[in-house]
Design a protein around this motif. Structure first.
Motif, PDB file in Angstrom:
ATOM      1  N   GLN A  78     -44.932   0.736  38.045  1.00  0.00           N
ATOM      2  CA  GLN A  78     -46.008   1.526  37.457  1.00  0.00           C
ATOM      3  C   GLN A  78     -47.365   0.975  37.851  1.00  0.00           C
ATOM      4  OE1 GLN A  78     -44.164   1.467  33.434  1.00  0.00           O
ATOM      5  NE2 GLN A  78     -45.078   3.490  33.324  1.00  0.00           N
ATOM      6  N   ASP A  80     -42.188   6.430  39.395  1.00  0.00           N
ATOM      7  CA  ASP A  80     -43.103   5.614  40.178  1.00  0.00           C
ATOM      8  C   ASP A  80     -42.376   4.910  41.320  1.00  0.00           C
ATOM      9  OD1 ASP A  80     -45.140   6.463  38.569  1.00  0.00           O
ATOM     10  OD2 ASP A  80     -45.255   4.623  37.395  1.00  0.00           O
ATOM     11  N   ARG A 122     -47.099  12.744  39.672  1.00  0.00           N
ATOM     12  CA  ARG A 122     -47.033  11.613  40.596  1.00  0.00           C
ATOM     13  C   ARG A 122     -46.752  12.120  42.014  1.00  0.00           C
ATOM     14  NH1 ARG A 122     -49.559   7.339  39.844  1.00  0.00           N
ATOM     15  NH2 ARG A 122     -48.361   6.282  38.251  1.00  0.00           N
ATOM     16  N   ALA A 176     -47.933   1.825  41.532  1.00  0.00           N
ATOM     17  CA  ALA A 176     -48.150   3.263  41.699  1.00  0.00           C
ATOM     18  C   ALA A 176     -49.523   3.659  41.169  1.00  0.00           C
ATOM     19  CB  ALA A 176     -47.045   4.057  41.003  1.00  0.00           C
TER      20      ALA A 176
END
Length: 165
Positions: A29, A65, A147, A32
């Motif tokens: 995370q 992610d 994402r 990302a």
């Protein structure tokens, strides 16, 4: 206890609490968020007292992610081959592409396996949730979609060219 000891104790407690609250982000995370932009993991208040559901949401965010980072790495690793035909590639280029494809394939299988396990857990968890709480779980998929949009925006030149074909 003196005022100095109380203050020191409160200061230590504050540091511990703030670091434990911000420590919920996984390595994936954090990476990302740095690469694509920050996306919060939202756990609705109605689900915060259900640790299994909160863990599910967090795990799905990590998987999203992880997959985004995998796609990003694949795009970056293969950019040097963009626009080349198979005939234009040398033996070492073909070996490198095969290696990249294998790594991406194996990692994708691993991620999809975890995703499948989480999906099975979701079906079990849903049995004890209200309709509103079940709908809140859909935020996981919306986050995944966001994402993927970030990945696509980061590599717009690559994805734009692929849409034409």
């Amino acid at each position: 206890m003196s005022k100095k000891q109380i203050f020191s104790s409160l200061l230590i407690l504050t540091v511990i609490l703030s670091s434990s609250c911000s420590g919920n982000k996984s390595k994936e995370q954090t990476q990302a968020d740095k690469k694509f932009g920050k996306l919060e993991v939202e756990i609705p208040a109605s689900l915060q007292n259900k640790p299994e559901v909160a863990a599910y949401i967090q795990n799905m965010a990590v998987l999203s992610d992880e997959y985004a980072l995998l796609v990003d790495k694949a795009v970056v690793d293969t950019k040097e081959f963009k626009g080349k035909t198979e005939d234009e590639l040398g033996m070492m280029d073909k070996i490198k592409l095969t290696k990249i494809a294998s790594e991406v394939g194996f990692k994708t299988i691993e991620i999809l396996g975890k995703w499948g396990e989480c999906t099975e857990k979701r079906f079990e968890m849903e049995k004890g949730l209200t309709i509103d709480e079940i709908q809140a779980l859909d935020a996981v998929m919306k986050r995944f979609e966001e994402r993927m949009k970030q990945v696509k925006a980061r590599h717009a030149d690559v994805f734009k060219d692929n849409e034409k074909e």
